[in-house]
Each structure stands twice: as structure tokens, then as C-alpha cells.
Design a protein around this motif. Structure first.
Motif, short mmCIF file in Angstrom:
data_model
loop_
_atom_site.label_atom_id
_atom_site.label_comp_id
_atom_site.label_asym_id
_atom_site.label_seq_id
_atom_site.Cartn_x
_atom_site.Cartn_y
_atom_site.Cartn_z
N TYR A 15 38.70 40.64 32.67
CA TYR A 15 37.98 40.53 34.40
C TYR A 15 37.93 39.33 34.84
O TYR A 15 37.14 38.40 33.63
CB TYR A 15 36.89 41.84 34.29
N ARG A 16 38.66 38.91 36.03
CA ARG A 16 38.72 37.33 36.41
C ARG A 16 37.64 37.62 37.75
O ARG A 16 37.13 38.26 38.50
CB ARG A 16 40.01 37.56 36.86
N LEU A 17 36.54 35.98 37.18
CA LEU A 17 35.14 36.69 37.85
C LEU A 17 35.43 35.52 38.53
O LEU A 17 35.27 33.93 37.87
CB LEU A 17 34.21 36.86 37.46
N ALA A 56 32.11 38.40 43.05
CA ALA A 56 32.56 38.05 41.74
C ALA A 56 33.88 38.20 40.95
O ALA A 56 35.11 38.55 40.64
CB ALA A 56 31.92 37.48 40.24
N LEU A 57 33.69 40.65 41.52
CA LEU A 57 35.08 41.12 41.18
C LEU A 57 35.66 41.44 42.27
O LEU A 57 36.69 41.61 41.78
CB LEU A 57 34.60 42.24 40.31
N SER A 58 35.26 41.06 43.56
CA SER A 58 36.20 41.38 44.03
C SER A 58 36.98 40.48 45.79
O SER A 58 37.63 40.55 46.38
CB SER A 58 35.87 41.20 45.42
N PRO A 65 40.40 45.68 37.83
CA PRO A 65 40.67 47.38 37.34
C PRO A 65 39.44 48.09 38.20
O PRO A 65 39.25 48.72 38.27
CB PRO A 65 40.66 47.82 35.93
N ILE A 66 38.07 47.69 38.50
CA ILE A 66 36.53 47.81 38.51
C ILE A 66 35.97 46.20 39.37
O ILE A 66 36.86 45.38 39.60
CB ILE A 66 35.84 47.60 38.05
N GLU A 70 27.52 46.90 39.79
CA GLU A 70 26.42 47.60 38.80
C GLU A 70 27.96 48.27 37.43
O GLU A 70 26.93 47.93 36.82
CB GLU A 70 25.93 49.25 39.42
N GLN A 71 28.58 48.56 37.67
CA GLN A 71 29.58 49.33 36.78
C GLN A 71 29.78 48.13 35.66
O GLN A 71 29.68 48.83 34.37
CB GLN A 71 30.87 49.54 37.72
#
Length: 140
Positions: A15-17, A56-58, A65-66, A70-71
Motif C-alpha cells: 500500500y502506497r501512503l 493517505a490511501l486515496s 486496491p483499497i 478502517e479497512q
């Protein structure tokens, strides 16, 4: 040019934050505080941590992938992440990768958090020794 981010790998998925300025502004609007304050409070506040992770994910072109904090939080816990110190370190590393603080400042903050947690846990139960000695265990 590759964009700067903080990588977290769980179950073979990276995951790239990264907190873009848009993500920072979103956090400021949501919590009514500077983003760095949100970062500082995130380790002890699950709402702030999840919001931080969602932002940070968005970011555009993240390839994640998410996009739900929360996930990701639950995936981190499932992957063995525990405690305020570990999640605080993540928040500080994310802030450094996003340009909010320097790498040296993140390292200093993680060291300070480690010391504070060690001090807090080393003092648990102090002052109770005398009270325990005065109350013998009941006889069977």
C-alpha cells in the motif's frame, strides 16, 4: 518522476501512503486543526488514525486496491501491528513522506514516543505494593 510515498506491505500487497495537500486540507476541515496536530493525535485516536489512513490511501495514481482507512487499520492489526507506539510511528513516517516534517524529525518523534511509552508502562502498578502487602490472600 516517481511520487514520494510511504510503503506498507501486508500479505504481499504494498500500500502506497501519502498525504497530498488535498488530503491535508480535508483533514483540517474535518477536525478543525492543523494536519500535523491530527498526525500527533492519531496514535491515540482511532477516528483520526482511520481518517489519516483513508486520506493517505486515496491520492491520485496511488494504485492502492483499497481506499478505506478502517479497512487498512484492520489489515494492519491482522498483520501483527499493535500499540500506540507502532501506529504513532506510522503516522510520523507518513508525515515525513508527505513533506509535513523531515525524516530527522520523524525519527526524533518516534524516539520520544518510545521513551514516553516505556516510562508509562514502567510506572504501572507503582504505589500499590503497600496496599497489596496489607491484604493477605484469602485462605482456602
Amino acid at each position: 518522476m516517481a511520487r514520494k510515498h510511504y510503503p506498507v506491505t501486508l500479505d504481499g500487497i504494498t500500500y502506497r501512503l501519502r498525504l497530498t495537500v488535498g488530503g491535508q486540507r480535508s483533514l483540517q476541515s474535518r477536525f478543525g486543526e492543523e494536519t500535523l496536530q491530527t498526525v500527533f493525535l492519531a496514535a491515540a485516536d482511532s477516528e483520526r488514525m482511520c481518517a489519516l489512513l483513508t486520506e493517505a490511501l486515496s491520492w491520485p495514481d496511488s494504485g492502492n486496491p483499497i481506499t478505506d482507512g478502517e479497512q487498512l487499520y484492520d489489515l494492519l492489526v491482522d498483520g501483527g501491528w499493535t500499540g500506540q507506539e507502532r501506529f504513532g510511528a506510522l503516522a510520523f513516517d507518513l508525515a515525513a513522506a508527505s513533506g509535513l516534517i523531515t525524516e530527522a524529525q520523524a525519527k526524533q518523534l518516534k524516539s520520544t514516543l518510545h521513551t514516553a511509552m516505556e516510562d508509562a508502562f514502567s510506572h504501572l502498578g507503582e504505589g500499590n505494593d503497600t496496599a497489596q502487602e496489607q491484604r493477605p490472600f484469602p485462605k482456602a
